[in-house]
Design a protein around this motif. Structure first.
Motif, PDB file in Angstrom:
ATOM      1  N   ARG A  15       5.063 -10.131  -5.472  1.00  0.00           N
ATOM      2  CA  ARG A  15       4.552  -9.698  -6.779  1.00  0.00           C
ATOM      3  C   ARG A  15       3.365  -8.753  -6.611  1.00  0.00           C
ATOM      4  NH1 ARG A  15       0.346 -11.646  -9.122  1.00  0.00           N
ATOM      5  NH2 ARG A  15       0.385 -13.567  -7.883  1.00  0.00           N
ATOM      6  N   LEU A  16       2.467  -9.056  -5.678  1.00  0.00           N
ATOM      7  CA  LEU A  16       1.288  -8.212  -5.464  1.00  0.00           C
ATOM      8  C   LEU A  16       1.684  -6.830  -4.949  1.00  0.00           C
ATOM      9  CD1 LEU A  16      -1.134 -10.835  -3.837  1.00  0.00           C
ATOM     10  CD2 LEU A  16      -1.300  -9.848  -6.130  1.00  0.00           C
ATOM     11  N   LEU A  17       2.636  -6.779  -4.027  1.00  0.00           N
ATOM     12  CA  LEU A  17       3.091  -5.489  -3.501  1.00  0.00           C
ATOM     13  C   LEU A  17       3.853  -4.689  -4.553  1.00  0.00           C
ATOM     14  CD1 LEU A  17       2.141  -6.711  -0.829  1.00  0.00           C
ATOM     15  CD2 LEU A  17       4.197  -5.775   0.248  1.00  0.00           C
ATOM     16  N   ARG A  18       4.609  -5.379  -5.410  1.00  0.00           N
ATOM     17  CA  ARG A  18       5.331  -4.698  -6.473  1.00  0.00           C
ATOM     18  C   ARG A  18       4.360  -4.057  -7.460  1.00  0.00           C
ATOM     19  NH1 ARG A  18       7.371  -8.782  -9.163  1.00  0.00           N
ATOM     20  NH2 ARG A  18       9.135  -9.080  -7.747  1.00  0.00           N
ATOM     21  N   ALA A  19       3.307  -4.790  -7.818  1.00  0.00           N
ATOM     22  CA  ALA A  19       2.319  -4.255  -8.753  1.00  0.00           C
ATOM     23  C   ALA A  19       1.561  -3.082  -8.137  1.00  0.00           C
ATOM     24  CB  ALA A  19       1.339  -5.357  -9.162  1.00  0.00           C
ATOM     25  N   PHE A  20       1.282  -3.168  -6.853  1.00  0.00           N
ATOM     26  CA  PHE A  20       0.527  -2.117  -6.175  1.00  0.00           C
ATOM     27  C   PHE A  20       1.359  -0.847  -6.031  1.00  0.00           C
ATOM     28  CE2 PHE A  20      -0.781  -0.058  -2.137  1.00  0.00           C
ATOM     29  CZ  PHE A  20      -2.107   0.227  -2.446  1.00  0.00           C
TER      30      PHE A  20
ATOM     31  N   PRO B 260       6.119   5.720  -5.281  1.00  0.00           N
ATOM     32  CA  PRO B 260       6.563   7.119  -5.426  1.00  0.00           C
ATOM     33  C   PRO B 260       5.549   8.096  -4.836  1.00  0.00           C
ATOM     34  CG  PRO B 260       6.989   5.904  -7.440  1.00  0.00           C
ATOM     35  CD  PRO B 260       6.182   4.994  -6.562  1.00  0.00           C
ATOM     36  N   ASP B 261       4.297   7.694  -4.824  1.00  0.00           N
ATOM     37  CA  ASP B 261       3.255   8.474  -4.142  1.00  0.00           C
ATOM     38  C   ASP B 261       3.441   8.277  -2.638  1.00  0.00           C
ATOM     39  OD1 ASP B 261       0.993   9.501  -2.946  1.00  0.00           O
ATOM     40  OD2 ASP B 261      -0.434   8.467  -4.247  1.00  0.00           O
ATOM     41  N   PRO B 262       3.751   9.303  -1.870  1.00  0.00           N
ATOM     42  CA  PRO B 262       4.025   9.145  -0.438  1.00  0.00           C
ATOM     43  C   PRO B 262       2.837   8.622   0.366  1.00  0.00           C
ATOM     44  CG  PRO B 262       3.797  11.463  -0.999  1.00  0.00           C
ATOM     45  CD  PRO B 262       3.841  10.712  -2.290  1.00  0.00           C
ATOM     46  N   PHE B 263       1.624   8.686  -0.216  1.00  0.00           N
ATOM     47  CA  PHE B 263       0.444   8.222   0.496  1.00  0.00           C
ATOM     48  C   PHE B 263       0.103   6.758   0.168  1.00  0.00           C
ATOM     49  CE2 PHE B 263      -0.037  12.824   0.191  1.00  0.00           C
ATOM     50  CZ  PHE B 263      -0.329  13.161   1.496  1.00  0.00           C
ATOM     51  N   LYS B 264       0.950   6.119  -0.636  1.00  0.00           N
ATOM     52  CA  LYS B 264       0.651   4.764  -1.092  1.00  0.00           C
ATOM     53  C   LYS B 264       1.740   3.802  -0.631  1.00  0.00           C
ATOM     54  CE  LYS B 264      -1.071   2.430  -5.251  1.00  0.00           C
ATOM     55  NZ  LYS B 264      -1.382   2.603  -6.691  1.00  0.00           N
ATOM     56  N   SER B 265       1.365   2.828   0.169  1.00  0.00           N
ATOM     57  CA  SER B 265       2.331   1.857   0.682  1.00  0.00           C
ATOM     58  C   SER B 265       1.612   0.560   1.043  1.00  0.00           C
ATOM     59  CB  SER B 265       3.066   2.399   1.911  1.00  0.00           C
ATOM     60  OG  SER B 265       2.137   2.620   2.963  1.00  0.00           O
ATOM     61  N   ALA B 266       2.376  -0.514   1.184  1.00  0.00           N
ATOM     62  CA  ALA B 266       1.809  -1.804   1.576  1.00  0.00           C
ATOM     63  C   ALA B 266       2.908  -2.666   2.177  1.00  0.00           C
ATOM     64  CB  ALA B 266       1.175  -2.509   0.376  1.00  0.00           C
ATOM     65  N   SER B 267       2.532  -3.509   3.110  1.00  0.00           N
ATOM     66  CA  SER B 267       3.521  -4.397   3.728  1.00  0.00           C
ATOM     67  C   SER B 267       2.855  -5.698   4.158  1.00  0.00           C
ATOM     68  CB  SER B 267       4.183  -3.724   4.939  1.00  0.00           C
ATOM     69  OG  SER B 267       3.238  -3.514   5.969  1.00  0.00           O
ATOM     70  N   VAL B 268       3.645  -6.744   4.176  1.00  0.00           N
ATOM     71  CA  VAL B 268       3.223  -8.049   4.690  1.00  0.00           C
ATOM     72  C   VAL B 268       4.297  -8.493   5.675  1.00  0.00           C
ATOM     73  CG1 VAL B 268       2.822 -10.483   4.152  1.00  0.00           C
ATOM     74  CG2 VAL B 268       1.941  -8.718   2.622  1.00  0.00           C
ATOM     75  N   THR B 269       3.873  -8.842   6.879  1.00  0.00           N
ATOM     76  CA  THR B 269       4.801  -9.266   7.920  1.00  0.00           C
ATOM     77  C   THR B 269       4.362 -10.619   8.463  1.00  0.00           C
ATOM     78  OG1 THR B 269       5.209  -6.960   8.538  1.00  0.00           O
ATOM     79  CG2 THR B 269       5.909  -8.658  10.100  1.00  0.00           C
ATOM     80  N   ILE B 270       5.280 -11.560   8.499  1.00  0.00           N
ATOM     81  CA  ILE B 270       4.974 -12.917   8.972  1.00  0.00           C
ATOM     82  C   ILE B 270       5.983 -13.273  10.056  1.00  0.00           C
ATOM     83  CG2 ILE B 270       4.615 -15.317   8.313  1.00  0.00           C
ATOM     84  CD1 ILE B 270       4.379 -14.249   5.385  1.00  0.00           C
TER      85      ILE B 270
ATOM     86  N   ALA C  63      -8.855   3.263  -5.112  1.00  0.00           N
ATOM     87  CA  ALA C  63      -9.574   2.016  -4.839  1.00  0.00           C
ATOM     88  C   ALA C  63      -8.675   0.791  -4.880  1.00  0.00           C
ATOM     89  CB  ALA C  63     -10.709   1.850  -5.855  1.00  0.00           C
ATOM     90  N   GLY C  64      -7.407   0.977  -5.242  1.00  0.00           N
ATOM     91  CA  GLY C  64      -6.486  -0.150  -5.268  1.00  0.00           C
ATOM     92  C   GLY C  64      -6.300  -0.793  -3.915  1.00  0.00           C
ATOM     93  N   VAL C  65      -6.599  -0.073  -2.842  1.00  0.00           N
ATOM     94  CA  VAL C  65      -6.490  -0.611  -1.490  1.00  0.00           C
ATOM     95  C   VAL C  65      -7.392  -1.826  -1.327  1.00  0.00           C
ATOM     96  CG1 VAL C  65      -6.929  -0.133   0.939  1.00  0.00           C
ATOM     97  CG2 VAL C  65      -5.860   1.593  -0.472  1.00  0.00           C
ATOM     98  N   VAL C  66      -8.648  -1.682  -1.757  1.00  0.00           N
ATOM     99  CA  VAL C  66      -9.622  -2.768  -1.620  1.00  0.00           C
ATOM    100  C   VAL C  66      -9.224  -3.963  -2.483  1.00  0.00           C
ATOM    101  CG1 VAL C  66     -12.033  -3.418  -1.906  1.00  0.00           C
ATOM    102  CG2 VAL C  66     -11.446  -1.124  -1.094  1.00  0.00           C
ATOM    103  N   GLN C  67      -8.752  -3.683  -3.689  1.00  0.00           N
ATOM    104  CA  GLN C  67      -8.356  -4.761  -4.589  1.00  0.00           C
ATOM    105  C   GLN C  67      -7.165  -5.538  -4.029  1.00  0.00           C
ATOM    106  OE1 GLN C  67      -7.110  -3.477  -8.459  1.00  0.00           O
ATOM    107  NE2 GLN C  67      -7.114  -5.546  -9.330  1.00  0.00           N
ATOM    108  N   LEU C  68      -6.175  -4.820  -3.519  1.00  0.00           N
ATOM    109  CA  LEU C  68      -5.015  -5.501  -2.964  1.00  0.00           C
ATOM    110  C   LEU C  68      -5.402  -6.317  -1.732  1.00  0.00           C
ATOM    111  CD1 LEU C  68      -2.020  -6.104  -2.936  1.00  0.00           C
ATOM    112  CD2 LEU C  68      -1.662  -3.998  -1.611  1.00  0.00           C
ATOM    113  N   GLU C  69      -6.284  -5.791  -0.914  1.00  0.00           N
ATOM    114  CA  GLU C  69      -6.736  -6.544   0.253  1.00  0.00           C
ATOM    115  C   GLU C  69      -7.354  -7.875  -0.174  1.00  0.00           C
ATOM    116  OE1 GLU C  69      -9.799  -6.141   4.044  1.00  0.00           O
ATOM    117  OE2 GLU C  69     -10.244  -5.189   2.127  1.00  0.00           O
ATOM    118  N   SER C  70      -8.198  -7.840  -1.199  1.00  0.00           N
ATOM    119  CA  SER C  70      -8.843  -9.063  -1.685  1.00  0.00           C
ATOM    120  C   SER C  70      -7.812 -10.056  -2.219  1.00  0.00           C
ATOM    121  CB  SER C  70      -9.851  -8.707  -2.776  1.00  0.00           C
ATOM    122  OG  SER C  70     -10.438  -9.869  -3.320  1.00  0.00           O
ATOM    123  N   LEU C  71      -6.825  -9.562  -2.964  1.00  0.00           N
ATOM    124  CA  LEU C  71      -5.802 -10.441  -3.525  1.00  0.00           C
ATOM    125  C   LEU C  71      -4.944 -11.081  -2.422  1.00  0.00           C
ATOM    126  CD1 LEU C  71      -4.687  -8.230  -6.549  1.00  0.00           C
ATOM    127  CD2 LEU C  71      -6.005 -10.360  -6.652  1.00  0.00           C
TER     128      LEU C  71
END
Length: 228
Positions: free
Chosen positions: A26-31, A77-87, A105-113
């Motif tokens: 959910r967090l990655l989808r929102a980001f 859709p922004d090529p400079f924006k991505s996130a991943s979680v690997t376990i 600044a969404g990078v910092v917010q997602l890191e905290s979440l």
């Protein structure tokens, strides 16, 4: 704004339940503002991609096979924006990490979440699994080996040599117990749920046995051995 990126290595020990995996998705989808990809590798090497995390959790493969690793990857859709979680889960260690990149600044917010969600999955024994191999066991084994090598260097009968050998064996057994029964990463869903429950039962048994044994020791110390 320049691109920002974070790589997070979640140290300690974690038990990932279904709600944790759904929250990461959910967090990655929102980001990323679109559905991230979800993939899994099972213990037999079989790799599958799913439409979403719910499909993975409800899959008969997940219920019947052990999971080796799970990856959630989001690309905006922004090529400079991505996130991943690997376990990744393994016999002796396992790893839990995240990578985030964006030009806002969404990078910092997602890191905290993500950090907060990871804390919710952290186990009570996490301090002893801060490292892949318990560091205090490494120090213990080195100390015993050093003692034995000193005895060999002196070229004289030295009980430290035997003591070092016994200590090395004891340390190896103790380290194996920690690696097996106090894993860094485990999945508490599908087939993995049975292993999580088994480890928890064994930890309770060993803990109860140690407490009871120590209690009997103190009793005999104060009252004397009734069978003597």
């Amino acid at each position: 704004m320049d691109s920002q990126s974070f790589s997070i290595d979640f140290k300690g020990a974690y038990t990932l339940e279904e709600q944790h995996m759904l929250s990461f998705e959910r967090l990655l989808r929102a980001f990323c503002e679109q559905q991230p990809s979800v993939s899994v590798e099972y213990d037999n090497g079989h790799q599958i991609s799913f439409s979403d995390m719910s499909a993975l959790l409800n899959s008969p493969f997940t219920r019947g096979r052990g999971i080796k690793n799970i990856s959630i990857r989001g690309q905006s859709p922004d090529p400079f924006k991505s996130a991943s979680v690997t376990i990744r889960r393994s016999f002796s260690s396992g790893s839990f990490s995240a990578d985030i990149a964006a030009r806002d600044a969404g990078v910092v917010q997602l890191e905290s979440l993500l950090q907060n969600e990871a804390k919710a999955a952290r186990r009570y024994y996490w301090p002893i699994r801060q490292f892949v191999f318990p560091i205090f066991m490494f120090v213990y084994i080195v100390a015993w080996l050093g003692s034995g090598l000193l005895g060999i260097y002196d070229r004289a009968p030295n009980p430290d040599i035997i003591s070092a050998g016994v200590g090395l064996i004891t340390g190896g057994i103790f380290a194996s117990v920690i690696l097996i029964f106090f894993p860094r990463v485990e999945f508490d869903f599908g087939r993995g749920k049975k292993l999580v429950q088994l480890r928890a039962a064994l930890r309770r048994f060993v803990g109860s046995t140690l407490v009871a044994g120590y209690g009997l020791y103190l009793l005999f110390e104060n009252l004397g051995n009734p069978w003597a």
